[in-house]
Design an enzyme around this catalytic site. Sequence first.
Site, PDB file in Angstrom:
ATOM      1  N   TYR A  15       0.845  -1.215   0.000  1.00  0.00           N
ATOM      2  CA  TYR A  15       0.000   0.000   0.000  1.00  0.00           C
ATOM      3  C   TYR A  15       0.873   1.255   0.000  1.00  0.00           C
ATOM      4  CZ  TYR A  15      -3.478  -3.372   1.707  1.00  0.00           C
ATOM      5  OH  TYR A  15      -4.309  -4.453   1.860  1.00  0.00           O
ATOM      6  N   TRP A  46      -3.815   6.198   2.805  1.00  0.00           N
ATOM      7  CA  TRP A  46      -5.176   5.656   2.912  1.00  0.00           C
ATOM      8  C   TRP A  46      -5.929   6.412   3.988  1.00  0.00           C
ATOM      9  CZ3 TRP A  46      -2.592   2.636  -0.333  1.00  0.00           C
ATOM     10  CH2 TRP A  46      -3.283   1.746  -1.163  1.00  0.00           C
ATOM     11  N   ASP A  89      -6.695   4.677   7.651  1.00  0.00           N
ATOM     12  CA  ASP A  89      -5.369   4.337   8.195  1.00  0.00           C
ATOM     13  C   ASP A  89      -4.709   5.584   8.784  1.00  0.00           C
ATOM     14  OD1 ASP A  89      -5.962   2.392   5.923  1.00  0.00           O
ATOM     15  OD2 ASP A  89      -4.190   1.444   6.779  1.00  0.00           O
ATOM     16  N   TYR A  95       1.444  -0.191  -7.535  1.00  0.00           N
ATOM     17  CA  TYR A  95       0.106  -0.386  -6.989  1.00  0.00           C
ATOM     18  C   TYR A  95      -0.936  -0.348  -8.101  1.00  0.00           C
ATOM     19  CZ  TYR A  95      -4.175   0.069  -4.353  1.00  0.00           C
ATOM     20  OH  TYR A  95      -5.436  -0.154  -3.858  1.00  0.00           O
ATOM     21  N   GLY A 147     -13.905  -0.558   4.172  1.00  0.00           N
ATOM     22  CA  GLY A 147     -12.655  -0.828   4.888  1.00  0.00           C
ATOM     23  C   GLY A 147     -12.522  -2.306   5.213  1.00  0.00           C
ATOM     24  N   ASP A 170     -12.743  -4.933   3.132  1.00  0.00           N
ATOM     25  CA  ASP A 170     -12.816  -5.146   1.690  1.00  0.00           C
ATOM     26  C   ASP A 170     -13.441  -6.453   1.222  1.00  0.00           C
ATOM     27  OD1 ASP A 170     -11.180  -3.002   2.244  1.00  0.00           O
ATOM     28  OD2 ASP A 170      -9.698  -3.491   0.722  1.00  0.00           O
ATOM     29  N   GLU A 195      -0.413  -6.669   9.526  1.00  0.00           N
ATOM     30  CA  GLU A 195      -1.645  -6.038   9.056  1.00  0.00           C
ATOM     31  C   GLU A 195      -2.850  -6.629   9.798  1.00  0.00           C
ATOM     32  OE1 GLU A 195      -2.153  -6.376   4.849  1.00  0.00           O
ATOM     33  OE2 GLU A 195      -3.972  -5.155   4.843  1.00  0.00           O
TER      34      GLU A 195
HETATM   35  C1  GLC Z   1      -7.001  -2.997   3.005  1.00  0.00           C
HETATM   36  C2  GLC Z   1      -8.039  -2.909   4.130  1.00  0.00           C
HETATM   37  C3  GLC Z   1      -8.445  -1.457   4.341  1.00  0.00           C
HETATM   38  C4  GLC Z   1      -7.211  -0.614   4.609  1.00  0.00           C
HETATM   39  C5  GLC Z   1      -6.150  -0.814   3.529  1.00  0.00           C
HETATM   40  C6  GLC Z   1      -4.822  -0.173   3.899  1.00  0.00           C
HETATM   41  O1  GLC Z   1      -7.509  -2.570   1.803  1.00  0.00           O
HETATM   42  O2  GLC Z   1      -9.128  -3.702   3.850  1.00  0.00           O
HETATM   43  O3  GLC Z   1      -9.319  -1.343   5.421  1.00  0.00           O
HETATM   44  O4  GLC Z   1      -7.542   0.733   4.700  1.00  0.00           O
HETATM   45  O5  GLC Z   1      -5.896  -2.186   3.345  1.00  0.00           O
HETATM   46  O6  GLC Z   1      -4.386  -0.653   5.159  1.00  0.00           O
END
Ligand code: GLC
Length: 424
Positions: free
Chosen positions: A29, A33, A36, A81, A160, A162, A392
């Site tokens: 990532y 976000w 986050d 990404y 969130g 997902d 995570e």
């Molecule tokens: C995944 C999670 C999401 C989070 C992202 C970055 O997509 O499902 O909730 O914001 O990762 O950590």
Amino acid sequence: MQDVLDKKARDILRANDKGGFTVPTSGLYPYQWNWDSVFVALGFATFDEARACREIETLFEAQWDDGFVPHIIFRRYDPDYFPGPDVWQAGSDIPTSGITQPPVAASIVNTLWSQSDATQIKDRLAALFPGILAWHRWFHNNRVPDDAGAVVITHPWESGRDNSPEWDAPASNIDVSRVQPYERRDLQHADAAMRPTKLDYDRYIALVEFGRSTGWDHALIGKSGPFRVADVGMTMILLRATRDLIDLASKLGRDDALDELEGYLRQLVEGAEFLWDEEAETFCSRDMITGRHSGYLTNASFLHCYAGVGNAQQREKMVGHWDRISAQANFMMPSHDPGDSRFDAMRYWRGPIWIVVNYMLAMGFREQGFDDWAGRILSDSRRLISEHGFNEAFSPVSGDGSGGSDFSWTAAMWLAWCGAANEQ
Ligand code: GLC
């Protein structure tokens, strides 16, 4: 041991700090976000309050004119990404995604404001109030239909959570036949067994292509998109955030905003009721196209305490669920019911534990008098991180890490909530 872990947590935040904003983890990532960042601010605040403010300020710098706050902010292009800014084609000066994420900002800004002694910090946090209010207004204008009162998501990523089984049935009608060929990048950084399947991904991309085809017209997407689900997590979180924004408004002397916010609150309380499933005897998400409840018990179902909703009978049913799940899981709180066939201890949001959800759950349980539950969630979270690292997510069966490592919000939660330094 304690010092080592505290230092490690701070090092993770510093390493993931890209200059005013923090990436969730490197590789998997590589951008900012939404939720986050807000949780990460709580971690920074334990050693650098100004940096905590900056994290939320950079998020709101990407806010759109209509109040919408995007789920990803693409400040610097990273080819690693997918789907990147070229696919979303959203935002103006700062490229962003076209969907949002759970609005935890009001709650966390209120917490940060209350715990700070510094006028300068309080002023910076107070300056975020109008942007947060505009975001809540955006939800009510676009995503809280009068006949539901709950928050409707238009893409599973908005929740969130997902890849929760809650989205399986509503997503099954998404037409993936016209999805343009693409190459996933997440599988270069994480084990395929932990990530969403190809079909799930095709659906995610079909929804992005649909949103893009409307020019990210949120009113239109909210009314006619192929995926519209009243999300239990989002609803409970916005409800709580509204209570906290009312509290913050009072402290800041923004009485002019109170009527509007009280109105939003009443709607969302009705929305929580709309999400009670009589058959499954739980709060869960509900497909707005078919009217059907998911029937699934998830960690988000238990956010009713955080939101401060649920009558005596509903709470009694939730106690029954807690007793069953807590007897089954070695670690709490699994993201999906371990007694259900779709439970998968390692796959995204189908079983693993997220520490940020645990933080909200524990807060709600403590406030509503479920001290034992709050205690169990806290000690399990502490053990997971100290024995398995800053992952995570974590398996509720073995405690093993799932997804990325050296994760920002897990480090932040250690510093601000479940690390041994917070023992009272
Ligand atoms: C995944 C999670 C999401 C989070 C992202 C970055 O997509 O499902 O909730 O914001 O990762 O950590």
